[in-house]
Design an enzyme around this catalytic site. Structure first.
Site, short mmCIF file in Angstrom:
data_model
loop_
_atom_site.label_atom_id
_atom_site.label_comp_id
_atom_site.label_asym_id
_atom_site.label_seq_id
_atom_site.Cartn_x
_atom_site.Cartn_y
_atom_site.Cartn_z
NE ARG A 1 50.65 48.22 35.50
CZ ARG A 1 51.30 48.69 34.43
NH1 ARG A 1 52.62 48.70 34.40
NH2 ARG A 1 50.63 49.14 33.41
NE ARG B 1 53.09 51.20 28.57
CZ ARG B 1 51.91 50.80 29.00
NH1 ARG B 1 50.86 50.82 28.19
NH2 ARG B 1 51.76 50.34 30.22
NE ARG C 1 51.95 53.40 32.72
CZ ARG C 1 50.77 52.81 32.54
NH1 ARG C 1 50.05 53.09 31.48
NH2 ARG C 1 50.32 51.95 33.43
NE ARG D 1 43.45 47.70 35.76
CZ ARG D 1 43.90 48.72 35.04
NH1 ARG D 1 43.18 49.80 34.89
NH2 ARG D 1 45.07 48.65 34.45
CE LYS E 1 43.85 48.82 30.04
NZ LYS E 1 45.15 48.13 30.14
P1 AMP Z 1 46.67 51.61 33.50
O1 AMP Z 1 47.20 52.93 33.09
O2 AMP Z 1 45.27 51.36 33.04
O3 AMP Z 1 47.62 50.48 33.14
O4 AMP Z 1 46.59 51.63 35.12
C1 AMP Z 1 47.75 51.79 35.92
C2 AMP Z 1 47.47 51.36 37.35
O5 AMP Z 1 46.43 52.18 37.93
C3 AMP Z 1 46.96 49.94 37.50
O6 AMP Z 1 48.00 49.00 37.52
C4 AMP Z 1 46.25 50.03 38.85
O7 AMP Z 1 47.18 50.02 39.92
C5 AMP Z 1 45.62 51.41 38.80
N1 AMP Z 1 44.24 51.36 38.25
C6 AMP Z 1 43.82 51.92 37.07
N2 AMP Z 1 42.51 51.70 36.90
C7 AMP Z 1 42.09 50.99 37.96
C8 AMP Z 1 40.83 50.42 38.36
N3 AMP Z 1 39.74 50.52 37.57
N4 AMP Z 1 40.77 49.74 39.53
C9 AMP Z 1 41.86 49.61 40.30
N5 AMP Z 1 43.08 50.09 40.00
C10 AMP Z 1 43.20 50.78 38.83
#
Ligand code: AMP
Length: 207
Positions: free
Chosen positions: A169, A130, A158, A91, A18
């Site tokens: 996740r 990653r 990360r 999400r 993404k």
């Molecule tokens: P990402 O970098 O998109 O994989 O997001 C990392 C983490 O941030 C996710 O596993 C969630 O814990 C949190 N997160 C990111 N975006 C959202 C969202 N729109 N709603 C809720 N939690 C989020």
């Protein structure tokens, strides 16, 4: 009548690309870009109020509740108008509904969803190698070494890619994001894209 806008949301499981593809779309088109995951990781590192509220959820690999997520993102959307890419938001179905309501409020056409499909085993393979820039949050390409070629920041794994948090996740994705994908496809505003292969191959499918 709503005015046409170029607003795209990227949906997909963790490590589906993404960020890589969303950033590329915003760079190529000159549109604004927001990654809510990067926003939260930055808030955590800077120890802001948002970071402190989100920390327990991020530590467990759980999604941050909608009431914490929504205000900042909706303010950002309203301040941008048209021409943006959101990565990792919405999400949940309530987030998607709130985003549509915000666009209607400012009189712009509703966002469309790019949905990246990658099998779970391929995602597990991807997170083992990653790296992300701690400063600009760009995902590193293979062989980039220790520093980000764009901003010079340190490239590091990360914390939430550690295998336990990653599996939660992934479970959260299946429980909450899959119905959100359905929300967009039911409304003919979602396109499912094969997210396997190299970033360039996926980009060709997106463009
Ligand atoms: P990402 O970098 O998109 O994989 O997001 C990392 C983490 O941030 C996710 O596993 C969630 O814990 C949190 N997160 C990111 N975006 C959202 C969202 N729109 N709603 C809720 N939690 C989020």
């Amino acid at each position: 009548m709503a005015f046409a806008s170029h607003s795209f949301v990227f949906l997909g499981p963790p490590a589906s690309g993404k960020g890589t593809q969303g950033r590329r779309l915003s760079d190529e088109k000159g549109w604004a870009y927001l990654s809510t995951g990067a926003l939260l990781r930055g808030a955590l590192r800077d120890d802001t109020q948002l970071g402190r509220l989100a920390k327990p959820y991020l530590d467990r690999g759980e999604y941050v509740p909608d009431d914490i997520m929504l205000p900042g993102v909706l303010d950002w959307v309203k301040s941008q108008g048209g021409g943006w890419v959101l990565d990792g938001f919405p999400r949940t179905v309530p987030q998607a509904e709130a985003l549509d309501a915000a666009m209607e409020e400012i009189g712009l056409s509703l966002p469309k969803a790019m949905i990246l499909h990658v099998p779970d085993d391929e995602l597990r393979r991807r997170i083992t190698c990653r790296l992300e820039c701690e400063s600009c949050h760009r995902v590193a390409k293979d062989g980039e070494g220790e520093n980000c070629p764009k901003c010079g920041g340190h490239l590091a794994p990360r914390a939430d890619d550690a295998s336990g948090a990653f599996e939660s996740r992934l479970a959260e994705f299946h429980r909450l994001v899959v119905p959100t994908i359905q929300y967009y496809t039911d409304r003919m505003r979602g396109r499912i894209i094969n997210g396997t292969g190299s970033p360039d191959e996926v980009w060709v499918r997106i463009s």
